[in-house]
Design an enzyme around this catalytic site. Structure first.
Site, mmCIF file in Angstrom:
data_model
loop_
_atom_site.group_PDB
_atom_site.id
_atom_site.type_symbol
_atom_site.label_atom_id
_atom_site.label_comp_id
_atom_site.label_asym_id
_atom_site.label_seq_id
_atom_site.Cartn_x
_atom_site.Cartn_y
_atom_site.Cartn_z
ATOM 1 N N TYR A 52 0.656 -1.324 -0.017
ATOM 2 C CA TYR A 52 0.155 0.061 -0.151
ATOM 3 C C TYR A 52 0.922 1.319 0.043
ATOM 4 C CZ TYR A 52 -3.630 -3.038 1.044
ATOM 5 O OH TYR A 52 -4.827 -4.247 0.930
HETATM 6 N N1 LIG Z 1 -6.436 -8.060 0.263
HETATM 7 C C1 LIG Z 1 -6.630 -7.343 -0.915
HETATM 8 O O1 LIG Z 1 -6.377 -7.810 -1.940
HETATM 9 C C2 LIG Z 1 -7.187 -5.859 -0.904
HETATM 10 C C3 LIG Z 1 -7.463 -5.187 -1.979
HETATM 11 C C4 LIG Z 1 -8.077 -3.587 -1.747
HETATM 12 C C5 LIG Z 1 -8.216 -3.327 -0.619
HETATM 13 N N2 LIG Z 1 -7.992 -4.118 0.568
HETATM 14 C C6 LIG Z 1 -8.306 -3.592 2.133
HETATM 15 O O2 LIG Z 1 -9.443 -3.100 1.930
HETATM 16 C C7 LIG Z 1 -9.507 -1.744 2.504
HETATM 17 C C8 LIG Z 1 -10.560 -1.135 2.039
HETATM 18 O O3 LIG Z 1 -10.611 -1.065 0.374
HETATM 19 P P1 LIG Z 1 -11.315 0.339 -0.318
HETATM 20 O O4 LIG Z 1 -10.501 1.372 0.254
HETATM 21 O O5 LIG Z 1 -11.212 -0.057 -1.577
HETATM 22 O O6 LIG Z 1 -12.795 0.120 0.422
HETATM 23 P P2 LIG Z 1 -14.219 0.874 0.359
HETATM 24 O O7 LIG Z 1 -14.550 1.261 1.821
HETATM 25 O O8 LIG Z 1 -14.904 0.141 -0.292
HETATM 26 O O9 LIG Z 1 -13.737 2.355 -0.301
HETATM 27 C C9 LIG Z 1 -13.266 3.380 0.162
HETATM 28 C C10 LIG Z 1 -13.393 4.456 -1.099
HETATM 29 O O10 LIG Z 1 -14.847 4.846 -1.167
HETATM 30 C C11 LIG Z 1 -14.929 6.235 -0.743
HETATM 31 N N3 LIG Z 1 -16.055 6.538 -0.022
HETATM 32 C C12 LIG Z 1 -16.621 6.187 1.039
HETATM 33 N N4 LIG Z 1 -17.780 6.543 1.403
HETATM 34 C C13 LIG Z 1 -18.269 7.240 0.325
HETATM 35 C C14 LIG Z 1 -19.517 7.897 -0.032
HETATM 36 N N5 LIG Z 1 -20.338 8.055 0.903
HETATM 37 N N6 LIG Z 1 -19.359 8.742 -1.211
HETATM 38 C C15 LIG Z 1 -18.416 8.575 -2.067
HETATM 39 N N7 LIG Z 1 -17.226 7.897 -1.819
HETATM 40 C C16 LIG Z 1 -17.063 7.284 -0.753
HETATM 41 C C17 LIG Z 1 -13.631 6.809 0.022
HETATM 42 O O11 LIG Z 1 -13.431 8.061 -0.280
HETATM 43 P P3 LIG Z 1 -13.196 8.859 1.471
HETATM 44 O O12 LIG Z 1 -12.098 8.726 1.855
HETATM 45 O O13 LIG Z 1 -13.286 10.342 0.899
HETATM 46 O O14 LIG Z 1 -14.513 8.438 2.224
HETATM 47 C C18 LIG Z 1 -12.671 5.875 -0.378
HETATM 48 O O15 LIG Z 1 -12.172 6.520 -1.524
HETATM 49 C C19 LIG Z 1 -8.243 -1.217 2.084
HETATM 50 O O16 LIG Z 1 -7.843 0.040 2.844
HETATM 51 C C20 LIG Z 1 -7.430 -2.530 2.432
HETATM 52 O O17 LIG Z 1 -6.972 -2.441 3.784
HETATM 53 C C21 LIG Z 1 -7.235 -5.289 0.417
#
Ligand SMILES: NC(=O)c1ccc[n+]([C@@H]2O[C@H](COP(=O)([O-])OP(=O)(O)OC[C@H]3O[C@@H](n4cnc5c(N)ncnc54)[C@H](OP(=O)(O)O)[C@@H]3O)[C@@H](O)[C@H]2O)c1
Length: 308
Positions: A52
């Site tokens: 990350y």
């Molecule tokens: N194991 C793997 O292969 C893998 C792969 C990907 C991710 N991960 C893990 O999963 C975690 C979460 O992944 P993710 O960040 O993709 O998850 P997510 O929670 O689905 O998406 C977060 C994104 O959505 C936006 N968001 C949230 N609420 C919103 C709303 N109401 N309106 C518009 N945009 C909104 C956030 O922006 P804001 O920050 O502005 O709220 C952020 O850019 C990562 O941090 C990581 O730890 C693991």
């Protein structure tokens, strides 16, 4: 917040995890505020990976944690190893696992990790090397518990034959809009739709059978990080259904979308990726909405699926 005990893993863990993949975008001060907000919301579990921000997420978290008065022993800190984008390979060799953990501990400024996950499959892995690496890490007190991420059933079975520590977690992609982990079961043996394609060999049920807790990553994203479906005009019906149930339970649309994951009887955790404290509050309110069986299906269908 609600908590579960992970079988053969950490106990009393929050159903919502703060994922730190997007943390490099924050200053140290804002990262400290986000960590504190998470803890105030009841989150005690933090997810990282060496890749990350190419190490920057771990580094930012390590610096930020020092700015808070939080106690290390009250937090469950997890990272992942093996995904080496910069070298164009996935690497589960003993040498890489050991080096990777040392580097993560240095960046996080910690003495130990609560949980280490093998990130994505190394196609030429040697399970005996993995076993040796895990033994060394455990013996040195550097890692307490182990698991995997995006690892299929047969590879888990091979690992389990050699690795003596329980593999207590499999981190996998799941959201209402990216529900390939669960779809196939519904459309089994159906020639009329690609939804019947088995993409992971019954991995969800295998994890349930083996008491491996699933951590759902990208719980608000459609596609693969293509965007957030909450308030997206690509998902009008889903947003309408989220809004109606939000009104019923007195919580936000985000909370209902996360509640949909938590309602699954496999007792998964959901990994929140937001770096916005107000959004994080919305994710955490999900534990106030115990969706009914019917409401779960209502949301599933509103996301564009149909019953066979
Ligand atoms: N194991 C793997 O292969 C893998 C792969 C990907 C991710 N991960 C893990 O999963 C975690 C979460 O992944 P993710 O960040 O993709 O998850 P997510 O929670 O689905 O998406 C977060 C994104 O959505 C936006 N968001 C949230 N609420 C919103 C709303 N109401 N309106 C518009 N945009 C909104 C956030 O922006 P804001 O920050 O502005 O709220 C952020 O850019 C990562 O941090 C990581 O730890 C693991």
């Amino acid at each position: 917040m609600k908590y579960i005990d992970i079988k053969n893993g950490p106990s009393h863990v929050s159903r919502i995890i703060l994922g730190c993949m997007r943390m490099p975008a924050l200053t140290v001060q804002d990262a400290a505020r986000q960590i504190e907000t998470a803890v105030e919301e009841g989150i005690n579990y933090f997810d990282h990976a060496t890749c990350y921000g190419n190490g920057k997420a771990e580094e930012r978290f390590g610096d930020a944690l020092k700015e808070t008065s939080l106690k290390r022993e009250d937090l469950i800190i997890q990272t992942k190893c093996g995904l080496q984008f910069e070298r164009g390979e996935f690497d589960w060799t003993k040498e890489n696992i050991l080096n990777s953990v040392n580097e993560s501990l240095r960046r996080l400024k910690l003495d130990y990790l609560d949980v280490l996950l093998l990130h994505r499959p190394d196609l030429i892995y040697d399970p005996e090397e993995v076993a040796e690496a895990f033994d060394e890490l455990e013996k040195a007190g550097k890692v307490k518990m182990f698991g995997v991420s995006n690892v299929p059933m047969m590879q888990l079975k091979v690992l389990k034959k050699y690795v003596k520590q329980p593999l207590c977690i499999n981190q996998l992609q799941l959201s209402i809009a990216a529900s390939q982990l669960i779809d196939q079961t519904l459309y089994v043996n159906d020639l009329s739709t690609d939804m019947s394609i088995d993409r992971d060999n019954g991995l969800l049920d295998y994890c349930r059978l083996e008491d491996i807790t699933i951590q759902a990553w990208s719980p608000l994203q459609y596609g693969k990080f293509e965007g957030c479906f909450v308030d997206s005009d690509k998902y009008p019906e889903l947003n309408k259904a989220l809004s109606e149930l939000g009104e019923k339970y007195g919580v936000s649309k985000t909370a209902i979308a996360i509640a949909w994951i938590l309602r699954h009887p496999a007792k998964m955790q959901a990994i929140a990726g937001t770096m916005n404290p107000a959004h994080l509050h919305d994710y955490c309110e999900s534990t106030k909405a115990d969706l009914t069986h019917h409401e779960w299906y209502q949301l599933y269908l509103a996301s564009g699926k149909m019953l066979p």
